[in-house]
Motif scaffolding. Structure first.
Motif, PDB file in Angstrom:
ATOM      1  N   ARG A 117      -2.400  -2.335  -8.006  1.00  9.41           N
ATOM      2  CA  ARG A 117      -3.018  -2.275  -6.881  1.00  9.41           C
ATOM      3  C   ARG A 117      -2.291  -2.187  -5.506  1.00  9.41           C
ATOM      4  NH1 ARG A 117      -8.296  -6.101  -6.504  1.00  9.41           N
ATOM      5  NH2 ARG A 117      -9.023  -4.532  -7.975  1.00  9.41           N
ATOM      6  N   ARG A 118      -1.416  -3.153  -5.747  1.00 14.53           N
ATOM      7  CA  ARG A 118      -0.300  -2.943  -4.347  1.00 14.53           C
ATOM      8  C   ARG A 118       0.275  -1.965  -4.302  1.00 14.53           C
ATOM      9  NH1 ARG A 118       1.959  -9.421  -5.694  1.00 14.53           N
ATOM     10  NH2 ARG A 118      -0.072 -10.433  -5.187  1.00 14.53           N
ATOM     11  N   VAL A 119       0.878  -1.483  -5.333  1.00 23.37           N
ATOM     12  CA  VAL A 119       1.547  -0.155  -5.113  1.00 23.37           C
ATOM     13  C   VAL A 119       0.633   1.128  -4.599  1.00 23.37           C
ATOM     14  CG1 VAL A 119       2.885   1.243  -6.459  1.00 23.37           C
ATOM     15  CG2 VAL A 119       3.372  -0.855  -6.796  1.00 23.37           C
ATOM     16  N   THR A 120      -0.431   1.082  -5.384  1.00 25.43           N
ATOM     17  CA  THR A 120      -1.253   2.296  -4.961  1.00 25.43           C
ATOM     18  C   THR A 120      -1.611   2.319  -3.657  1.00 25.43           C
ATOM     19  OG1 THR A 120      -3.083   1.098  -5.966  1.00 25.43           O
ATOM     20  CG2 THR A 120      -1.890   2.859  -7.363  1.00 25.43           C
ATOM     21  N   THR A 121      -2.084   0.841  -3.164  1.00 19.44           N
ATOM     22  CA  THR A 121      -2.545   0.602  -1.785  1.00 19.44           C
ATOM     23  C   THR A 121      -1.461   1.072  -0.795  1.00 19.44           C
ATOM     24  OG1 THR A 121      -4.045  -0.784  -2.368  1.00 19.44           O
ATOM     25  CG2 THR A 121      -3.317  -0.844  -0.229  1.00 19.44           C
ATOM     26  N   LEU A 122      -0.044   0.777  -1.263  1.00 21.04           N
ATOM     27  CA  LEU A 122       1.056   1.236  -0.271  1.00 21.04           C
ATOM     28  C   LEU A 122       1.348   2.746  -0.222  1.00 21.04           C
ATOM     29  CD1 LEU A 122       3.379   0.466   1.467  1.00 21.04           C
ATOM     30  CD2 LEU A 122       4.794   0.136  -0.660  1.00 21.04           C
ATOM     31  N   HIS A 123       0.971   3.078  -1.460  1.00 27.07           N
ATOM     32  CA  HIS A 123       1.273   4.676  -1.456  1.00 27.07           C
ATOM     33  C   HIS A 123       0.229   5.509  -0.490  1.00 27.07           C
ATOM     34  CE1 HIS A 123       4.760   5.486  -3.891  1.00 27.07           C
ATOM     35  NE2 HIS A 123       4.499   4.685  -4.458  1.00 27.07           N
ATOM     36  N   ALA A 124      -1.042   5.054  -0.939  1.00 25.73           N
ATOM     37  CA  ALA A 124      -2.226   5.414   0.066  1.00 25.73           C
ATOM     38  C   ALA A 124      -2.071   5.339   1.397  1.00 25.73           C
ATOM     39  CB  ALA A 124      -3.450   4.804  -0.338  1.00 25.73           C
ATOM     40  N   ASP A 125      -1.347   4.439   2.072  1.00 27.34           N
ATOM     41  CA  ASP A 125      -1.248   4.028   3.353  1.00 27.34           C
ATOM     42  C   ASP A 125      -0.123   4.950   4.013  1.00 27.34           C
ATOM     43  OD1 ASP A 125      -3.141   2.114   3.531  1.00 27.34           O
ATOM     44  OD2 ASP A 125      -1.314   0.193   3.314  1.00 27.34           O
ATOM     45  N   LEU A 126       0.883   4.969   2.925  1.00 31.81           N
ATOM     46  CA  LEU A 126       1.980   6.057   3.544  1.00 31.81           C
ATOM     47  C   LEU A 126       1.423   7.464   3.542  1.00 31.81           C
ATOM     48  CD1 LEU A 126       5.050   4.781   1.145  1.00 31.81           C
ATOM     49  CD2 LEU A 126       4.697   4.528   3.613  1.00 31.81           C
ATOM     50  N   ALA A 127       0.422   7.916   2.662  1.00 25.59           N
ATOM     51  CA  ALA A 127      -0.002   9.191   2.597  1.00 25.59           C
ATOM     52  C   ALA A 127      -0.594   9.577   3.898  1.00 25.59           C
ATOM     53  CB  ALA A 127      -0.927   9.516   1.216  1.00 25.59           C
ATOM     54  N   HIS A 128      -1.512   8.460   4.203  1.00 28.02           N
ATOM     55  CA  HIS A 128      -2.138   8.472   5.496  1.00 28.02           C
ATOM     56  C   HIS A 128      -1.400   8.470   6.691  1.00 28.02           C
ATOM     57  CE1 HIS A 128      -5.238   7.826   8.705  1.00 28.02           C
ATOM     58  NE2 HIS A 128      -4.481   6.542   9.248  1.00 28.02           N
ATOM     59  N   TYR A 129      -0.289   7.969   6.660  1.00 27.23           N
ATOM     60  CA  TYR A 129       0.595   8.160   7.715  1.00 27.23           C
ATOM     61  C   TYR A 129       1.390   9.134   8.027  1.00 27.23           C
ATOM     62  CZ  TYR A 129      -0.436   2.882   8.510  1.00 27.23           C
ATOM     63  OH  TYR A 129      -0.957   1.838   8.639  1.00 27.23           O
ATOM     64  N   ARG A 130       1.572   9.651   6.828  1.00 20.03           N
ATOM     65  CA  ARG A 130       2.482  11.089   6.587  1.00 20.03           C
ATOM     66  C   ARG A 130       1.361  12.283   7.297  1.00 20.03           C
ATOM     67  NH1 ARG A 130       4.442   9.323   1.592  1.00 20.03           N
ATOM     68  NH2 ARG A 130       2.693  10.321   0.492  1.00 20.03           N
ATOM     69  N   LYS A 131       0.016  12.155   6.787  1.00 20.88           N
ATOM     70  CA  LYS A 131      -0.779  13.055   7.164  1.00 20.88           C
ATOM     71  C   LYS A 131      -1.023  13.130   8.845  1.00 20.88           C
ATOM     72  CE  LYS A 131      -5.619  14.529   6.707  1.00 20.88           C
ATOM     73  NZ  LYS A 131      -7.063  14.088   6.004  1.00 20.88           N
ATOM     74  N   VAL A 132      -0.920  11.505   9.628  1.00 16.87           N
ATOM     75  CA  VAL A 132      -1.330  11.620  10.808  1.00 16.87           C
ATOM     76  C   VAL A 132      -0.042  12.157  11.404  1.00 16.87           C
ATOM     77  CG1 VAL A 132      -0.988   9.658  12.659  1.00 16.87           C
ATOM     78  CG2 VAL A 132      -2.602   9.481  10.667  1.00 16.87           C
ATOM     79  N   LEU A 133       1.239  11.872  11.098  1.00 17.07           N
ATOM     80  CA  LEU A 133       2.422  12.362  11.596  1.00 17.07           C
ATOM     81  C   LEU A 133       2.649  14.096  11.546  1.00 17.07           C
ATOM     82  CD1 LEU A 133       5.022   9.669  10.525  1.00 17.07           C
ATOM     83  CD2 LEU A 133       4.165   9.930  12.699  1.00 17.07           C
ATOM     84  N   SER A 134       2.123  14.227  10.492  1.00 12.62           N
ATOM     85  CA  SER A 134       2.103  15.665  10.350  1.00 12.62           C
ATOM     86  C   SER A 134       1.060  16.475  11.375  1.00 12.62           C
ATOM     87  CB  SER A 134       1.519  16.242   8.812  1.00 12.62           C
ATOM     88  OG  SER A 134       1.695  17.416   8.876  1.00 12.62           O
ATOM     89  N   GLN A 135       0.023  15.938  11.578  1.00 11.04           N
ATOM     90  CA  GLN A 135      -0.891  16.474  12.624  1.00 11.04           C
ATOM     91  C   GLN A 135      -0.202  16.211  14.020  1.00 11.04           C
ATOM     92  OE1 GLN A 135      -4.338  13.844  11.803  1.00 11.04           O
ATOM     93  NE2 GLN A 135      -5.209  15.537  10.524  1.00 11.04           N
ATOM     94  N   GLN A 136       0.418  15.222  14.317  1.00 10.62           N
ATOM     95  CA  GLN A 136       0.941  14.896  15.677  1.00 10.62           C
ATOM     96  C   GLN A 136       2.131  16.041  15.933  1.00 10.62           C
ATOM     97  OE1 GLN A 136       2.141  10.822  15.690  1.00 10.62           O
ATOM     98  NE2 GLN A 136       0.046  10.185  16.289  1.00 10.62           N
TER      99      GLN A 136
END
Length: 305
Positions: A117-136
């Protein structure tokens, strides 16, 4: 969600009960092929898989999951009665994150699921931040419109699709008239506000399928899929009128108000090999509009008639 794959019904029941006691929804599969099909359908966060199974074995299932590109990470726990070091390394090299030896201890599996759960949550957060950075990275910070990077990506895709399906599209290059003198008279802060206002007008005038981009400085580009030249011209005339009705005073312009000019080019299937040639024709049409007195729309010269 956790997917458990095991061809031993007893082990499958034990694992399912342990997963559900840990607070997770659980899917079960009795062989590797069934597990792969369920993985593709449900995209579970965690896969707990036996090593030895009919169809895809545990190692093959691990490799299949890792070979599939996905935004979110799947944590894989390998169940094995083969606890030798070489077997453990083979499982990890195949893509497993952890292993549990059989017979299954529910407490051990519960501990592994906490880590998962900790690892998948971390990866989900990273995926979100990558998406935000890509949009920016693809957004102009001043106007909020798409920028040149996004334009290059979108126009390349549109051009290829239009060539393949023999569809037309138009490009409209727009420029704020006498913008340098506007900045000189009213200051760069006022100039920024004017650019935002013009960008908002163009975005409102565009269809949902159109793309509006800040091309650079005071220039904007509209990408208009499946749009005829006349349809594009009519839309740009409405946009020019909307900019005039903003009533932005510009004492350095002949009209006394801020205006824009536009040049339109059209992709013709079989004629334009590259999108850059269509873009160049839009730029030439814009130059013609400027030369003709500004505050107007011109079609690319070779497209008139």
């Amino acid at each position: 969600m956790v997917l458990v794959a095991d061809d031993d019904p007893g082990s499958l029941l034990v694992a399912k009960a342990a997963v559900e006691r840990s607070g997770h929804d659980c899917l079960t599969a009795g062989n590797g092929d069934e597990a792969w099909a369920m993985y593709l359908e449900h995209q579970p966060d965690v896969v707990v898989t036996d090593w030895m199974m009919p169809g895809l074995d545990g190692l093959a299932l691990c490799r299949a999951i890792r070979a599939r590109a996905a935004d979110l990470y799947t944590y894989i726990v390998l169940l094995t009665s083969q606890g030798s070091r070489n077997d453990v390394l083979a499982g990890l090299e195949a893509g497993a994150d952890d292993y549990v030896t059989k017979p299954l201890d529910p407490f051990v599996l519960h501990a592994r699921l906490l880590v998962a759960r900790r690892v998948t949550t971390l990866h989900a957060d990273l995926a979100h931040y990558r998406k935000v950075l890509s949009q920016q990275a693809r957004t102009d910070p001043l106007t909020g419109l798409n920028n040149r990077l996004k334009l290059n990506e979108d126009l390349e895709q549109l051009h290829a699709r239009s060539q393949r399906y023999q569809e037309e599209y138009c490009l409209a290059m727009c420029d704020v008239d006498n913008f340098k003198s506007y900045n000189d008279i009213y200051g760069h802060q006022a100039g920024d506000l004017a650019l935002r206002a013009v960008g908002a007008v163009l975005a409102k005038a565009a269809r949902s399928s159109d793309g509006v981009y800040r091309y650079g400085g005071e220039e904007f580009l509209l990408v208009l899929p499946k749009q005829s030249q006349q349809g594009a011209k009519d839309m740009l005339k409405r946009a020019l009128h909307a900019v005039r009705t903003l009533d932005i005073i510009h004492s350095g312009a002949p009209t006394g108000h801020l205006t824009i000019s536009a040049g339109i080019s059209a992709f013709t299937p079989g004629l334009h090999a590259e999108a850059d040639s269509v873009l160049g024709e839009a730029d030439a049409a814009l130059y013609a509009a400027k030369s003709a007195g500004r505050n107007r729309v011109e079609l690319a010269p070779e497209r008139r008639g």
